[in-house]
Design an enzyme around this catalytic site. Sequence first.
Site, short mmCIF file in Angstrom:
data_model
loop_
_atom_site.label_atom_id
_atom_site.label_comp_id
_atom_site.label_asym_id
_atom_site.label_seq_id
_atom_site.Cartn_x
_atom_site.Cartn_y
_atom_site.Cartn_z
CB VAL A 205 -0.90 0.03 1.25
CG1 VAL A 205 -1.84 1.25 1.19
CG2 VAL A 205 -1.71 -1.25 1.38
CG HIS A 206 2.75 3.00 -3.21
ND1 HIS A 206 2.33 1.89 -3.90
CD2 HIS A 206 3.00 3.95 -4.15
CE1 HIS A 206 2.32 2.15 -5.19
NE2 HIS A 206 2.72 3.39 -5.38
NE ARG A 207 -1.56 3.42 -7.63
CZ ARG A 207 -1.09 4.12 -8.67
NH1 ARG A 207 -1.21 5.43 -8.67
NH2 ARG A 207 -0.52 3.51 -9.68
NE ARG A 240 2.57 8.13 -0.74
CZ ARG A 240 2.40 9.36 -1.22
NH1 ARG A 240 1.60 10.20 -0.58
NH2 ARG A 240 3.00 9.74 -2.31
#
Length: 362
Positions: A205-207, A240
């Site tokens: 998960v990074h967006r 992030r």
Amino acid sequence: MKLITVVGARPQFIKVASVSRRLRALADVTERLVHTGQHYDDNMSRVFFEELEIPKPDISLDVGSGTHGVQTGRMLALLDEVLLAEQPDRVLVYGDTNSTLAGALAASKLHYPVAHVEAGLRSYNREMPEEINRVLADHLADILFAPTNAAVDNLRREGIEGNSVHLVGDVMYDAALYYGEKAERGSAVLDRSGLRANGYVLATVHRAENTDERSRLATIFEALSNVAEEVPVVVPLHPRSRKALAGFGLLDRAQRDLKILPPVGYLDMLMLEKNALAIATDSGGVQKEAFFYRVPCVTLREETEWVELVDLGWNRVVVPSDADHLSAVITGAIGRAGKDAAPYGHGDAGTRIGEILSAPSR
């Protein structure tokens, strides 16, 4: 012919590896690699150049983070100086990052022709910064390397067709084949992390749309915790995402319920993908790698550029708004194979790109 290649983010390093290896074998092509520094974390940048056997960048801009406008603006100013000093015959850009847009825009303003690798992808969601970047790059380029028939169709609908568009296949498939074998020989991530092959679900998960809103991030990680009640869930945690989880007070539970790993190198990531029961991700590249290794995938977004994977049954797109539904889809994906097909070519995209770029007419 002198090429300037502009890269700056992890997905581009992987794509460049497949093409630059072919370009270096051509006697009449000289490539100069410019790294914008869009990804500047050591695990997200330097280690990829080492693992992928990409030569050290000839020029590093060290742009670092910032808002989209600030980051792209810095790149434009610095790339102007680079291009005027280097005087290339062509500029080569990849994918859909801010580095892609800056490279294409700086080159076109200075009247250097642009080639775009991974052209024609569309999510049709203009709220995604990547969508803006890829559309503009396509319309600035005079050579467009499309990975799929769907990408060629997208370009045609926008009036881009003819000899400028080349269906070459996907350079990510080249990389998955070449480095997948290398990972089998050299990666010890499973042993190091105490994991059993085909004994876990992998999640990434990074967006920004998933990390910047607490309710959405909480839904994703609650769903992953639900899945972890049945099968271990491994999460190589993007910086992030770690920062967001900590800021929203969600990190402690994630660390308790899930197997949290630091960011991993490319070879380790391939091993984690190849040996997963299923993958949940918001990454475009990971969706494809899951398919390359025939692992069912759940995409944590409203849409995907890789519609072929949905049509073939390898990918399921789920908006992360309900944790119970999302966890049910992830656990339900385990063991559900899709149709066998080869929508991304045959692993020779890098070779074909090199041949087209080095053709005498170019």
